[in-house]
Write a protein that holds these residues in place. Structure first.
Motif, PDB file in Angstrom:
ATOM      1  N   ILE A  16       0.691  -0.866   0.431  1.00  0.00           N
ATOM      2  CA  ILE A  16      -0.197   0.181  -0.027  1.00  0.00           C
ATOM      3  C   ILE A  16       0.791   1.499  -0.283  1.00  0.00           C
ATOM      4  O   ILE A  16       0.756   2.545  -1.025  1.00  0.00           O
ATOM      5  CB  ILE A  16      -1.305   0.180   1.538  1.00  0.00           C
ATOM      6  CG1 ILE A  16      -2.241  -0.734   0.843  1.00  0.00           C
ATOM      7  CG2 ILE A  16      -1.520   1.291   1.430  1.00  0.00           C
ATOM      8  CD1 ILE A  16      -2.855  -1.174   2.329  1.00  0.00           C
ATOM      9  N   GLY A  17       1.820   1.161   0.554  1.00  0.00           N
ATOM     10  CA  GLY A  17       2.788   2.511   0.761  1.00  0.00           C
ATOM     11  C   GLY A  17       3.424   2.128  -0.677  1.00  0.00           C
ATOM     12  O   GLY A  17       3.466   3.683  -0.939  1.00  0.00           O
ATOM     13  N   ILE A  18       3.727   1.341  -1.301  1.00  0.00           N
ATOM     14  CA  ILE A  18       4.472   1.502  -2.375  1.00  0.00           C
ATOM     15  C   ILE A  18       3.344   1.846  -3.719  1.00  0.00           C
ATOM     16  O   ILE A  18       4.088   3.038  -3.869  1.00  0.00           O
ATOM     17  CB  ILE A  18       4.918   0.181  -3.095  1.00  0.00           C
ATOM     18  CG1 ILE A  18       6.729   0.011  -2.329  1.00  0.00           C
ATOM     19  CG2 ILE A  18       5.554   0.609  -4.543  1.00  0.00           C
ATOM     20  CD1 ILE A  18       6.821  -1.095  -2.513  1.00  0.00           C
ATOM     21  N   ILE A  19       2.456   1.534  -2.910  1.00  0.00           N
ATOM     22  CA  ILE A  19       1.070   2.008  -4.705  1.00  0.00           C
ATOM     23  C   ILE A  19       0.472   3.510  -4.031  1.00  0.00           C
ATOM     24  O   ILE A  19       0.874   4.450  -4.632  1.00  0.00           O
ATOM     25  CB  ILE A  19      -0.335   0.926  -4.679  1.00  0.00           C
ATOM     26  CG1 ILE A  19       0.074  -0.127  -4.777  1.00  0.00           C
ATOM     27  CG2 ILE A  19      -1.576   1.991  -5.116  1.00  0.00           C
ATOM     28  CD1 ILE A  19      -0.915  -0.513  -4.252  1.00  0.00           C
ATOM     29  N   MET A  20       1.198   3.970  -2.593  1.00  0.00           N
ATOM     30  CA  MET A  20       0.841   5.682  -2.759  1.00  0.00           C
ATOM     31  C   MET A  20       1.841   6.599  -3.138  1.00  0.00           C
ATOM     32  O   MET A  20       1.810   6.964  -3.687  1.00  0.00           O
ATOM     33  CB  MET A  20       0.797   5.795  -1.707  1.00  0.00           C
ATOM     34  CG  MET A  20      -0.577   5.016  -0.663  1.00  0.00           C
ATOM     35  SD  MET A  20      -0.506   5.450   1.425  1.00  0.00           S
ATOM     36  CE  MET A  20      -1.111   7.257   0.925  1.00  0.00           C
ATOM     37  N   ILE A  21       3.036   5.661  -3.573  1.00  0.00           N
ATOM     38  CA  ILE A  21       4.430   6.527  -4.141  1.00  0.00           C
ATOM     39  C   ILE A  21       3.909   6.449  -5.020  1.00  0.00           C
ATOM     40  O   ILE A  21       4.440   7.803  -5.958  1.00  0.00           O
ATOM     41  CB  ILE A  21       5.490   6.172  -3.636  1.00  0.00           C
ATOM     42  CG1 ILE A  21       6.199   5.923  -1.742  1.00  0.00           C
ATOM     43  CG2 ILE A  21       6.447   6.767  -4.263  1.00  0.00           C
ATOM     44  CD1 ILE A  21       6.963   4.816  -1.837  1.00  0.00           C
ATOM     45  N   TYR A  22       3.725   6.108  -6.266  1.00  0.00           N
ATOM     46  CA  TYR A  22       3.726   5.566  -7.451  1.00  0.00           C
ATOM     47  C   TYR A  22       2.265   6.494  -8.267  1.00  0.00           C
ATOM     48  O   TYR A  22       2.685   6.763  -9.630  1.00  0.00           O
ATOM     49  CB  TYR A  22       3.651   4.713  -8.459  1.00  0.00           C
ATOM     50  CG  TYR A  22       5.601   3.953  -7.703  1.00  0.00           C
ATOM     51  CD1 TYR A  22       6.181   4.836  -8.192  1.00  0.00           C
ATOM     52  CD2 TYR A  22       5.656   3.033  -7.146  1.00  0.00           C
ATOM     53  CE1 TYR A  22       7.605   3.701  -8.631  1.00  0.00           C
ATOM     54  CE2 TYR A  22       7.403   2.551  -6.879  1.00  0.00           C
ATOM     55  CZ  TYR A  22       8.377   3.475  -7.582  1.00  0.00           C
ATOM     56  OH  TYR A  22       8.881   3.234  -7.006  1.00  0.00           O
ATOM     57  N   ASP A  23       1.096   6.325  -7.729  1.00  0.00           N
ATOM     58  CA  ASP A  23       0.057   6.401  -7.661  1.00  0.00           C
ATOM     59  C   ASP A  23      -0.617   7.928  -7.100  1.00  0.00           C
ATOM     60  O   ASP A  23      -1.671   8.031  -7.315  1.00  0.00           O
ATOM     61  CB  ASP A  23      -0.839   5.311  -7.712  1.00  0.00           C
ATOM     62  CG  ASP A  23      -0.930   4.623  -8.794  1.00  0.00           C
ATOM     63  OD1 ASP A  23       0.146   4.626  -9.739  1.00  0.00           O
ATOM     64  OD2 ASP A  23      -0.804   3.213  -8.552  1.00  0.00           O
ATOM     65  N   THR A  28      -4.740  11.536  -5.573  1.00  0.00           N
ATOM     66  CA  THR A  28      -5.243  12.909  -5.275  1.00  0.00           C
ATOM     67  C   THR A  28      -5.898  13.025  -5.748  1.00  0.00           C
ATOM     68  O   THR A  28      -7.504  13.897  -6.192  1.00  0.00           O
ATOM     69  CB  THR A  28      -4.055  13.775  -5.550  1.00  0.00           C
ATOM     70  OG1 THR A  28      -3.120  13.321  -4.740  1.00  0.00           O
ATOM     71  CG2 THR A  28      -4.354  14.858  -4.860  1.00  0.00           C
ATOM     72  N   LYS A  29      -6.122  13.427  -7.749  1.00  0.00           N
ATOM     73  CA  LYS A  29      -7.588  13.887  -8.327  1.00  0.00           C
ATOM     74  C   LYS A  29      -8.621  12.432  -8.010  1.00  0.00           C
ATOM     75  O   LYS A  29      -9.816  13.409  -8.233  1.00  0.00           O
ATOM     76  CB  LYS A  29      -7.031  13.031 -10.001  1.00  0.00           C
ATOM     77  CG  LYS A  29      -6.258  14.351 -10.408  1.00  0.00           C
ATOM     78  CD  LYS A  29      -5.881  14.334 -11.500  1.00  0.00           C
ATOM     79  CE  LYS A  29      -4.805  14.406 -12.584  1.00  0.00           C
ATOM     80  NZ  LYS A  29      -4.130  14.516 -13.854  1.00  0.00           N
ATOM     81  N   LYS A  30      -8.094  11.279  -7.453  1.00  0.00           N
ATOM     82  CA  LYS A  30      -9.676  10.584  -6.992  1.00  0.00           C
ATOM     83  C   LYS A  30     -10.374  10.560  -5.986  1.00  0.00           C
ATOM     84  O   LYS A  30     -11.280  10.761  -5.764  1.00  0.00           O
ATOM     85  CB  LYS A  30      -9.121   8.999  -7.688  1.00  0.00           C
ATOM     86  CG  LYS A  30     -10.348   8.498  -7.242  1.00  0.00           C
ATOM     87  CD  LYS A  30      -9.949   6.845  -7.403  1.00  0.00           C
ATOM     88  CE  LYS A  30     -11.204   5.531  -7.752  1.00  0.00           C
ATOM     89  NZ  LYS A  30     -10.368   4.331  -8.009  1.00  0.00           N
ATOM     90  N   PHE A  31      -9.772  11.350  -5.026  1.00  0.00           N
ATOM     91  CA  PHE A  31     -10.496  10.694  -3.616  1.00  0.00           C
ATOM     92  C   PHE A  31     -10.160  12.500  -2.849  1.00  0.00           C
ATOM     93  O   PHE A  31     -11.347  13.095  -2.410  1.00  0.00           O
ATOM     94  CB  PHE A  31      -9.876  10.688  -2.728  1.00  0.00           C
ATOM     95  CG  PHE A  31      -9.558   9.168  -2.627  1.00  0.00           C
ATOM     96  CD1 PHE A  31     -10.388   8.428  -3.167  1.00  0.00           C
ATOM     97  CD2 PHE A  31      -7.997   7.884  -3.766  1.00  0.00           C
ATOM     98  CE1 PHE A  31     -11.277   7.153  -3.428  1.00  0.00           C
ATOM     99  CE2 PHE A  31      -8.926   6.739  -3.479  1.00  0.00           C
ATOM    100  CZ  PHE A  31      -9.928   6.433  -3.251  1.00  0.00           C
ATOM    101  N   PHE A  32      -9.703  13.994  -3.593  1.00  0.00           N
ATOM    102  CA  PHE A  32      -9.682  15.129  -3.232  1.00  0.00           C
ATOM    103  C   PHE A  32      -9.734  15.845  -3.975  1.00  0.00           C
ATOM    104  O   PHE A  32      -9.623  15.532  -5.578  1.00  0.00           O
ATOM    105  CB  PHE A  32      -8.033  15.186  -2.374  1.00  0.00           C
ATOM    106  CG  PHE A  32      -7.457  14.377  -1.583  1.00  0.00           C
ATOM    107  CD1 PHE A  32      -7.926  14.520   0.197  1.00  0.00           C
ATOM    108  CD2 PHE A  32      -6.441  13.791  -1.202  1.00  0.00           C
ATOM    109  CE1 PHE A  32      -7.443  13.059   0.775  1.00  0.00           C
ATOM    110  CE2 PHE A  32      -6.035  12.584  -0.629  1.00  0.00           C
ATOM    111  CZ  PHE A  32      -5.848  12.325   0.501  1.00  0.00           C
TER     112      PHE A  32
END
Length: 64
Positions: A16-23, A28-32
């Protein structure tokens, strides 16, 4: 059995941490919905880095 479950949870935390880094920009566009996406993506990258480092340290020191 419990050790396998704990290993899977820690590996999932690292993933999950790695996915958060690369995507980060896509997330940010999707959730915020705020205007400055650079700050949001930087925040997600930092959070993903911290999560993956913590998960890696836990995995290393518990299961070495």
């Amino acid at each position: 059995m419990l050790q396998i479950i704990v290993k899977l949870v820690i590996i999932l935390m690292i993933l999950i941490g790695i996915i958060m880094i690369y995507d980060a920009r896509i997330l940010t566009k999707k959730f915020f919905g705020f205007g400055d996406q650079n700050e949001g993506s930087n925040g997600l990258k930092i959070l993903g880095f911290i999560i993956s480092i913590i998960g890696g340290c836990i995995y290393y020191f518990i299961f070495k």
